[in-house]
Design an enzyme around this catalytic site. Structure first.
Site, PDB file in Angstrom:
ATOM      1  N   ASP A   1       0.856  -1.316  -0.005  1.00 54.90           N
ATOM      2  CA  ASP A   1      -0.064   0.077  -0.021  1.00 54.90           C
ATOM      3  C   ASP A   1       1.003   1.325  -0.022  1.00 54.90           C
ATOM      4  O   ASP A   1       2.020   1.125  -0.426  1.00 54.90           O
ATOM      5  CB  ASP A   1      -1.009  -0.060   1.102  1.00 54.90           C
ATOM      6  CG  ASP A   1      -2.471   0.634   1.010  1.00 54.90           C
ATOM      7  OD1 ASP A   1      -2.420   1.900   1.090  1.00 54.90           O
ATOM      8  OD2 ASP A   1      -3.195  -0.078   0.342  1.00 54.90           O
ATOM      9  N   ASP A   2       0.500   2.378   0.643  1.00 51.27           N
ATOM     10  CA  ASP A   2       1.164   3.595   0.521  1.00 51.27           C
ATOM     11  C   ASP A   2       2.428   3.487   1.168  1.00 51.27           C
ATOM     12  O   ASP A   2       2.758   2.640   2.049  1.00 51.27           O
ATOM     13  CB  ASP A   2       0.271   4.540   1.179  1.00 51.27           C
ATOM     14  CG  ASP A   2       0.585   6.135   0.681  1.00 51.27           C
ATOM     15  OD1 ASP A   2       1.522   6.415   0.003  1.00 51.27           O
ATOM     16  OD2 ASP A   2      -0.099   6.994   1.159  1.00 51.27           O
TER      17      ASP A   2
ATOM     18  N   LYS B   1      -3.705  -0.544  -6.885  1.00 49.39           N
ATOM     19  CA  LYS B   1      -4.822   0.029  -6.261  1.00 49.39           C
ATOM     20  C   LYS B   1      -4.552   1.518  -6.384  1.00 49.39           C
ATOM     21  O   LYS B   1      -3.673   2.031  -5.982  1.00 49.39           O
ATOM     22  CB  LYS B   1      -4.888  -0.386  -4.688  1.00 49.39           C
ATOM     23  CG  LYS B   1      -5.583   0.677  -3.772  1.00 49.39           C
ATOM     24  CD  LYS B   1      -5.483   0.143  -2.250  1.00 49.39           C
ATOM     25  CE  LYS B   1      -6.327   1.250  -1.468  1.00 49.39           C
ATOM     26  NZ  LYS B   1      -5.860   0.812  -0.135  1.00 49.39           N
TER      27      LYS B   1
ATOM     28  N   ASP C   1      -5.352   5.164  -5.362  1.00 48.14           N
ATOM     29  CA  ASP C   1      -6.331   5.824  -4.557  1.00 48.14           C
ATOM     30  C   ASP C   1      -6.699   7.154  -5.212  1.00 48.14           C
ATOM     31  O   ASP C   1      -6.078   7.582  -6.149  1.00 48.14           O
ATOM     32  CB  ASP C   1      -5.286   6.260  -3.364  1.00 48.14           C
ATOM     33  CG  ASP C   1      -6.157   6.276  -1.999  1.00 48.14           C
ATOM     34  OD1 ASP C   1      -7.323   6.743  -1.964  1.00 48.14           O
ATOM     35  OD2 ASP C   1      -5.561   5.859  -1.015  1.00 48.14           O
TER      36      ASP C   1
ATOM     37  N   SER D   1     -10.462   3.645  -6.213  1.00 40.83           N
ATOM     38  CA  SER D   1     -10.860   4.302  -4.932  1.00 40.83           C
ATOM     39  C   SER D   1     -11.880   5.351  -5.296  1.00 40.83           C
ATOM     40  O   SER D   1     -12.498   6.116  -4.502  1.00 40.83           O
ATOM     41  CB  SER D   1      -9.655   4.816  -3.946  1.00 40.83           C
ATOM     42  OG  SER D   1      -8.813   3.773  -3.817  1.00 40.83           O
TER      43      SER D   1
ATOM     44  N   ARG E   1     -13.204   0.757  -3.946  1.00 45.94           N
ATOM     45  CA  ARG E   1     -13.776   0.984  -2.540  1.00 45.94           C
ATOM     46  C   ARG E   1     -14.738   1.888  -2.685  1.00 45.94           C
ATOM     47  O   ARG E   1     -14.649   3.144  -3.146  1.00 45.94           O
ATOM     48  CB  ARG E   1     -12.369   1.434  -1.801  1.00 45.94           C
ATOM     49  CG  ARG E   1     -11.376   0.632  -1.539  1.00 45.94           C
ATOM     50  CD  ARG E   1     -11.712  -0.335  -0.442  1.00 45.94           C
ATOM     51  NE  ARG E   1     -11.974   0.665   0.586  1.00 45.94           N
ATOM     52  CZ  ARG E   1     -11.104   1.234   1.351  1.00 45.94           C
ATOM     53  NH1 ARG E   1      -9.922   1.233   1.397  1.00 45.94           N
ATOM     54  NH2 ARG E   1     -11.798   2.527   2.072  1.00 45.94           N
TER      55      ARG E   1
ATOM     56  N   ASP F   1     -12.079   4.195   5.056  1.00 43.00           N
ATOM     57  CA  ASP F   1     -11.051   3.157   5.440  1.00 43.00           C
ATOM     58  C   ASP F   1     -11.517   2.366   6.617  1.00 43.00           C
ATOM     59  O   ASP F   1     -12.244   2.870   7.498  1.00 43.00           O
ATOM     60  CB  ASP F   1      -9.938   3.708   5.746  1.00 43.00           C
ATOM     61  CG  ASP F   1      -9.070   4.243   4.439  1.00 43.00           C
ATOM     62  OD1 ASP F   1      -9.470   3.746   3.450  1.00 43.00           O
ATOM     63  OD2 ASP F   1      -8.020   4.847   4.695  1.00 43.00           O
TER      64      ASP F   1
END
Ligand SMILES: *[C@@H]1O[C@H](CO)[C@@H](O)[C@H](O)[C@H]1NC(C)=O
Ligand SMILES: *[C@@H]1O[C@H](CO)[C@@H](O)[C@H](O)[C@H]1NC(C)=O
Ligand SMILES: *[C@@H]1O[C@H](CO)[C@@H](O)[C@H](O)[C@H]1NC(C)=O
Length: 436
Positions: free
Chosen positions: A79-80, A156, A158, A190, A215, A219
């Site tokens: 992830d990030d 993913k 975002d 997202s 999404r 979160d």
């Protein structure tokens, strides 16, 4: 709603088109770093838990060696906070050299060598949510190309630091850019979460055409309150969300936090059951190196996984919301099977909920029931038979239900120890649609 209408609605959703990359015909499963490990970049003081290649190699080893991969948990997703704060001289994203000294391409090879797939994180905007370089519109192609060259299998994307106009342009542009690389890359958007998750701002038809999963909502955090708020939002809006899902296109209520700190065993079963019923992606965010056996057993429950992975890919719905605090969820499965979840919102004691399959819209007939978490068959039920399920506070009872006549051929698999997520091999059951 009359039950024929429900069936037609559900059947229609499965027939809609999906993003044309052939991926994720059932909800993707794997492990995702964010909820458990966040943006911990302090490798000097916290070397085992910081966002680094060590963490992802450790988790890849666990997925491959502890029985997860065979159950379908094949994605391992960064992830990030993985990247350097600067792009390289060619304007390409690069991994933080201290924390990923071997580079993402080598990490991808490590993951692939173990029969797994590697996911990465980007952000359509000037910065990622954690302040790392973002993928502005002019960087979409080069970033897609970079990910493909590294051997990435899922992205993913975002939406921090972007506005609605940029999102409307950027998310479909990334679909094109990923396709142009020639590498099949699963695409998690997202976008809807940044637009409130509902029409008219969100167009779920469009999302299904350009993303494999998305999404919808905020979160998840490591608490039961967080799980419950997500479940509430998804069920309150199920008339909009449920038809949007189908093979290759999934609503994503966010990660499984089973095995972390916030959920009891009953609440962990509830998250697993409800995510399975919702046809949700199953991305665990936990520490697979130290996970306890109770959490592991829930996450590795073969029947819950089989329900989640049903090839029809029809998202389930809440059928009943009782004043007593019991909700009943239902999901139709292939070959005439279905799943039921009795969920308690109560906080006092196990609640004895009385109902019948007829009251839950089942057609006349006999049904065999398998209790998913007790892991055993229950007595045969006639549709009219009243029965009582005892549902623990914030817990569930989850059933796999098969019409008795069709069960005969499949039941042998259930009474033996299941051997794989597809153990109730559907070709063993009579091939005729489930008519309610
Ligand atoms: C790209 O899109 C085409 C048609 O839309 C599809 O046939 C092809 O499989 C896609 N390729 C990849 C790598 O996603
Ligand atoms: C969105 O951001 C762009 C800059 O990328 C700017 O030109 C545009 O005016 C912004 N649109 C809105 C609606 O804020
Ligand atoms: C939603 O997107 C689809 C597919 O791009 C399009 O055909 C439809 O017109 C859009 N709906 C609305 C309300 O904009």
């Amino acid at each position: 709603m009359p039950r024929t209408t429900i069936v037609l609605l559900l059947a229609f959703s499965a027939a809609t088109l999906a993003l044309d990359n052939g991926l994720m015909r059932t909800p993707p499963m794997g492990w995702l770093a964010w909820e458990r490990f966040r943006c911990d970049i302090d490798c000097e003081n916290d070397p085992k838990n910081c966002i680094s290649e060590v963490l992802f190699k450790d988790m890849a080893d666990r997925l491959a060696e502890d029985g997860w991969r065979e159950l379908g948990y094949v994605y391992i997703n960064i992830d990030d906070c993985w990247s350097s704060k600067e792009r390289d001289a060619h304007g390409r994203l690069q991994a933080d050299p201290k924390r990923f000294p071997s580079g993402i391409d080598k990490l991808a090879r490590y993951v692939h060598d173990r029969g797994l797939k590697l996911g990465i994180y980007g952000d359509l905007g000037t910065y990622t949510c954690g302040g790392y370089p973002g993928t502005t519109l002019d960087k979409i192609e080069i970033d897609a190309q970079t990910f493909a060259e590294w051997g990435i299998d899922m992205l993913k994307l975002d939406g921090c630091y972007s506005n609605a106009t940029e999102q409307e342009q950027g998310y479909p542009l990334m679909t094109k850019a990923l396709n142009a690389t020639g590498r099949p890359i699963g695409y998690s958007c997202s976008w809807p979460a940044y637009q409130g998750g509902l029409p008219p701002k969100v167009n779920y038809t469009l999302l299904g055409d350009i993303c494999n999963l998305w999404r919808n909502y905020g979160d998840i955090q490591d608490s039961w309150d967080s799980v419950l708020s997500i479940v509430d939002w998804f069920t309150d809006h199920q008339d909009i969300l449920q038809p949007a899902a189908g093979p290759g296109r999934w609503n994503d209520p966010d990660m499984l936090i089973i095995g972390d700190y916030g959920l009891s065993i009953d609440q962990s079963r509830s998250q697993m059951a409800l995510w399975a019923i919702m046809a949700a992606p199953l991305f665990m965010s936990n520490d697979l190196r130290t996970i306890n056996s109770g959490a592991r057993a829930i996450l590795q429950n073969k029947v819950a996984i089989a329900i989640n992975q049903d090839p029809l890919g029809i998202q389930g719905r809440r059928l009943v919301k009782e004043k007593s605090g019991i909700d009943v969820f239902w999901r139709p499965l292939s070959k005439g099977a279905s799943a039921l979840v009795f969920f308690s919102r109560r906080s006092d004691m196990p609640f004895r909920y009385k109902t019948s399959l007829k009251a839950l819209n089942y057609a006349a007939g006999s049904y065999e029931v398998y209790d998913v978490f007790l892991e055993k068959p229950m007595p045969v039920l006639k549709d009219t038979t009243e029965f009582v399920v005892s549902v623990n506070p914030s817990g569930v009872v989850m059933w796999l239900v098969l019409p008795s006549t069709r069960w005969q051929q499949g039941a042998a698999h259930l009474s033996k120890k299941p051997t794989g997520p597809k153990f109730y091999q559907r070709q063993q059951l009579v091939d005729s649609p489930f008519v309610l």
